[in-house]
Design an enzyme around this catalytic site. Structure first.
Site, PDB file in Angstrom:
ATOM      1  N   GLU A  77       0.720  -1.083  -0.032  1.00 32.21           N
ATOM      2  CA  GLU A  77      -0.002  -0.042   0.043  1.00 32.21           C
ATOM      3  C   GLU A  77       0.918   1.324  -0.133  1.00 32.21           C
ATOM      4  OE1 GLU A  77      -2.202   0.675   3.577  1.00 32.21           O
ATOM      5  OE2 GLU A  77      -3.650   1.948   2.681  1.00 32.21           O
ATOM      6  N   LYS A 105      -9.730   2.312  -1.925  1.00 28.65           N
ATOM      7  CA  LYS A 105      -9.919   1.605  -0.716  1.00 28.65           C
ATOM      8  C   LYS A 105     -11.150   2.078  -0.061  1.00 28.65           C
ATOM      9  CE  LYS A 105      -7.281   1.622   3.631  1.00 28.65           C
ATOM     10  NZ  LYS A 105      -5.564   2.177   4.257  1.00 28.65           N
ATOM     11  N   CYS A 150      -5.672  -2.708   2.410  1.00 31.59           N
ATOM     12  CA  CYS A 150      -5.334  -2.555   3.723  1.00 31.59           C
ATOM     13  C   CYS A 150      -6.469  -2.930   4.641  1.00 31.59           C
ATOM     14  CB  CYS A 150      -4.583  -1.211   4.106  1.00 31.59           C
ATOM     15  SG  CYS A 150      -3.637  -1.308   5.707  1.00 31.59           S
TER      16      CYS A 150
END
Lengths: 384, 384
Positions: free
Chosen positions: A118, A195, A232
């Site tokens: 990430e 995300k 994540c």
């Protein structure tokens, strides 16, 4: 790195006799995977450039009506190269160079799809809540310097590249986003995936920088298989993993940046559980090392101000749809994990365990739809 | 039991030196739990009656505006007592007696909520696909002999009891169901909760006997906390775990019957991942031992007919909302696991990690509703 354990597997290997070790590994990780033969040229490069290089293979049964669909996937974890006090441009260029070296090794290993950690072009500076100078790391997903660099590499190596960056969206309010760019092996930007779940915990102050992603759960049809990207903190959210599966993902990548205090004992199990529940491959990648910042910051935990985020423990690993998994890369070193996978394994496991057939998605669609209504009353049974 | 390893923890404890052992356990399981002091009377009983007895405590911070909500939960795993060829009535009575002894020990340990394994009144005979004699184990959830017996025990010990049985539903077509009966500490039958996901894999031929549960995701408000029951195969389904959390469950029980070949390497992680993702406690209970049947059966795996289901590996354990977990009970012995938990920990972890706040249930309600439509087209990005 001083005071840091290399990883669990190394301790187990060191002390437990072979027969019982095999039992421990079977109980912890499922069946043992085939070790992949790594070309000498890649081994030499890894040694020269000081990164770990491991390879494993996930096999499937031979079928009568489908050919094997064998591909190779690479996962790269790495430390930042320059100190966080260096000029932004220098920090980024040093990371570009480092990733170039490691991608070279991936190419030598025949990797078809490669994913980095990430926000790989920068330190994970969101702990500081400072906007300057860090926002300068943001760049366009479509034609920023990082994307342009990788387009060349993708074409050169005939490799799909997943590049998770801090995105600057000039077209929509000039705001930031946490975005994975998918670059086709032809060099074309296939698209981007943002995300979906943004943390607001400990030093993960990301909600100060960008909002929840608005790209849903799109899946990218590449020449080597259908892929999704769950960035994540999204790995803590089973519905997120589920929706990539519903949309047909065969491999879901989880580029991450996470530290010991919050997540280390779940790291080995969340992406693995997702692979099992959704009958696909998962690739969990975490950055490595401790990153120090010039200005101190607090963590909302009553402790004194400090200048580091804690230790990013690496430990990247890959899980198959049958729950078997590779060992983890190091907790302290840069590394490249190469996995060969026959994607036919997905349907074979799905037909066998039926987790998808028995999912009852229609029931949950209805229940969730009810549950989000403002006047929802959960079915709670009480004694009369 | 010959040839069966006791459990992973025992191997780790045996070989790894203390300091590195602590690291391994931290990386695998999270923080170490407080050991619970077990009354001597209970220890004597466990020794006399030959079952394992372990106890652990999950602590929370002291709050200013809420009192601690400390309760004790018991999980019982056990072998069948009589051979499967004994008369049905005798098999059930022997199990009633065995559970009575173990419940006695739970009472001595101050357990408030006690849960047994799946279909605890019978061998797990569904592997045979035979209806006779096994259907005779089925009984009414509301007033069958097992429920009646437990109502007395619940009242006597002031204990909520969760009893997972093969249910006969005379009112609705005289059909069978896989059902957990919740009996209040007052002795009242609070209600029932059926297994939502039915396996059709390996020797788990349960779809031959009963259908998917129709009781949704109800939660039972007991005097000691709000509980939900996710029976066995439902633990492979993250949406199932999610919906119990949405409805407010503080503890979700997973009474199970599962064997080594299918599930053993996931067993330690599925209920644990669910506790983390949904910020509640989970109690995973599996039966113990190998059960032999008079008539041979096949398993749909090309192997010869045989007379046993494989080894039920016990390994019951409890996980907290912070992901910390107890060690597992034995893989081979009957056992009682007592855990003390301060339910205040749930809100404390939820406020800290925000997994529930960042869940985006509304987005998934919409996406799942679209996805189950017959003409759904997943968002697949392709190269032009």
């Amino acid at each position: 790195m001083a005071g840091q354990v290399e990883n669990v597997e190394q301790i187990l290997d060191k002390y437990i006799p072979p027969e019982e070790l095999a039992t421990v590994k079977r109980l912890l990780y499922g069946k043992e995977l085939r070790k992949l033969e790594i070309p000498a040229s890649a081994q030499v490069l890894a040694k020269e450039k000081d990164f770990e290089l491991q390879g494993y293979g996930f096999d499937a049964k031979l079928e009568s009506t489908r050919s094997p669909r064998v591909i190779r996937v690479g996962a790269i974890q790495n430390r930042i190269v320059e100190p966080t006090s260096a000029p932004i441009q220098e920090q980024r260029e040093a990371l570009h160079k480092r990733i170039g070296e490691m991608t070279e090794a991936a190419a030598l290993c025949g990797v078809n799809i490669l994913c980095f950690q990430e926000a790989w072009t920068m330190p994970f500076a969101f702990c500081t809540r400072e906007k300057f100078p860090w926002c300068q790391f943001a760049e366009s997903a479509e034609d920023g310097p990082t994307t342009k660099l990788l387009q060349g590499m993708a074409r050169e190596h005939n490799m799909v590249i997943i590049s998770s960056i801090l995105e600057r969206d000039e077209l929509h309010g000039d705001v930031l986003a946490n975005t994975a760019v998918v670059i086709s092996n032809t060099g074309t930007v296939l698209g981007k995936s943002r995300k979906n779940h943004i943390p607001r915990t400990a030093d993960f102050n990301e909600s100060t920088y960008y909002m929840e992603g608005d790209t849903g759960h799109r899946v990218f049809q590449t020449q080597f298989g259908k892929i999704g990207i769950n960035i994540c903190y999204g790995r803590h959210h089973p519905l997120n993993w589920t929706m990539y599966g519903v949309n047909g993902a065969e491999i879901v990548f989880n580029p991450s940046a996470t530290v010991a205090t919050l997540s280390e004992s779940f790291w080995p199990i969340e992406a693995r559980c997702a692979a099992i529940a959704n009958t696909y491959f998962t690739v969990a990648i975490n950055r490595v090392g401790t990153e120090y910042f010039e200005n101190e910051f607090t963590s909302g935990d009553g402790k004194p101000a400090h200048k580091d985020f804690g230790h990013f423990y690496g430990s990247s690993y890959v899980t198959g749809p049958d729950g078997s998994r590779t060992p983890a890369l190091s907790r302290t070193r840069d590394g490249l994990l190469v996995t060969e996978m026959d994607l036919n394994l997905i349907r074979q496991v799905n037909d066998n365990w039926n987790f998808r057939m028995t999912q009852r998605l229609d029931m949950y669609a209805k229940e969730f739809t009810e549950a989000v209504k403002p006047d929802y009353k959960p079915p709670v049974v009480k004694e009369k």
